[in-house]
Design a protein around this motif. Structure first.
Motif, mmCIF file in Angstrom:
data_model
loop_
_atom_site.group_PDB
_atom_site.id
_atom_site.type_symbol
_atom_site.label_atom_id
_atom_site.label_comp_id
_atom_site.label_asym_id
_atom_site.label_seq_id
_atom_site.Cartn_x
_atom_site.Cartn_y
_atom_site.Cartn_z
ATOM 1 N N UNK A 1 42.915 59.208 44.648
ATOM 2 C CA UNK A 1 42.483 57.846 44.944
ATOM 3 C C UNK A 1 42.986 57.450 46.330
ATOM 4 N N UNK A 2 42.225 57.798 47.355
ATOM 5 C CA UNK A 2 42.609 57.542 48.747
ATOM 6 C C UNK A 2 42.231 56.131 49.199
ATOM 7 N N UNK A 3 41.103 55.657 48.743
ATOM 8 C CA UNK A 3 40.648 54.321 49.141
ATOM 9 C C UNK A 3 41.504 53.239 48.503
ATOM 10 N N UNK A 4 41.629 52.126 49.198
ATOM 11 C CA UNK A 4 42.465 51.027 48.698
ATOM 12 C C UNK A 4 41.966 50.500 47.361
ATOM 13 N N UNK A 5 40.685 50.320 47.232
ATOM 14 C CA UNK A 5 40.138 49.763 45.990
ATOM 15 C C UNK A 5 40.431 50.682 44.812
ATOM 16 N N UNK A 6 40.228 51.978 44.995
ATOM 17 C CA UNK A 6 40.479 52.940 43.922
ATOM 18 C C UNK A 6 41.960 52.985 43.567
ATOM 19 N N UNK A 7 42.806 53.024 44.583
ATOM 20 C CA UNK A 7 44.257 53.047 44.344
ATOM 21 C C UNK A 7 44.701 51.757 43.668
ATOM 22 N N UNK A 8 44.120 50.643 44.073
ATOM 23 C CA UNK A 8 44.460 49.351 43.471
ATOM 24 C C UNK A 8 44.114 49.345 41.986
ATOM 25 N N UNK A 9 42.962 49.876 41.631
ATOM 26 C CA UNK A 9 42.581 49.929 40.211
ATOM 27 C C UNK A 9 43.570 50.776 39.426
ATOM 28 N N UNK A 10 43.921 51.939 39.973
ATOM 29 C CA UNK A 10 44.870 52.810 39.286
ATOM 30 C C UNK A 10 46.220 52.102 39.110
ATOM 31 N N UNK A 11 46.732 51.521 40.180
ATOM 32 C CA UNK A 11 48.045 50.871 40.114
ATOM 33 C C UNK A 11 48.013 49.681 39.158
ATOM 34 N N UNK A 12 46.943 48.919 39.182
ATOM 35 C CA UNK A 12 46.810 47.793 38.243
ATOM 36 C C UNK A 12 46.888 48.294 36.809
ATOM 37 N N UNK A 13 46.155 49.353 36.507
ATOM 38 C CA UNK A 13 46.210 49.918 35.156
ATOM 39 C C UNK A 13 47.611 50.410 34.821
ATOM 40 N N UNK A 14 48.314 50.945 35.808
ATOM 41 C CA UNK A 14 49.666 51.443 35.536
ATOM 42 C C UNK A 14 50.620 50.311 35.165
ATOM 43 N N UNK A 15 50.385 49.119 35.705
ATOM 44 C CA UNK A 15 51.219 47.981 35.322
ATOM 45 C C UNK A 15 50.781 47.400 33.976
#
Length: 125
Positions: free
Chosen positions: A59-73
């Motif tokens: 997940x290199x793009x900000x939007x993709x990384x943001x979705x992953x990190x949000x799910x991790x929280x």
């Protein structure tokens, strides 16, 4: 208007260097229950670690990384190791990182809906 390559690089560098802080603000606004985990230097380190995992998953793009990190929280930092999440990440139908991020997000929503339905049925028995 046309940008020189050096301007594009400077802009990319700025966005990369501020991503952690921008993501912290985003999460604190949308997930008030995560504010404690995001506080201080430890919070930034926690966030950087989760961004690092997102990047390692492609997940290199900000939007993709943001979705992953949000799910991790929302689901826990190791949620990607759960069967349902791992299946979404390796499904060959999801060819791009954005496709995988969307599939992961949708799988998480479906999982939550399934759990809610199961709990509702149990409560009505």
């Amino acid at each position: 208007m046309r940008m020189r390559a050096s301007q594009v690089l400077a802009l990319q560098s700025h966005f990369e260097s501020t991503f952690t802080h921008r993501l912290k603000v985003f999460l604190a606004e949308r997930l008030p229950e995560a504010r404690g985990a995001l506080a201080g230097e430890e919070g930034l380190a926690r966030l950087e670690a989760r961004i690092s995992v997102a990047r390692s998953l492609g997940f290199r793009g900000e939007r993709d990384a943001c979705k992953y990190v949000t799910l991790s929280f929302l689901l826990g930092e190791d949620f990607h190791e759960a069967h349902w999440a791992a299946a979404a990440l390796v499904d060959p139908r999801h060819r791009t990182p954005t496709d995988r991020a969307e599939a992961l997000w949708n799988a998480a929503k479906q999982r939550e809906l399934d759990e809610f339905t199961t709990e509702s049925v149990r409560a009505s028995d």
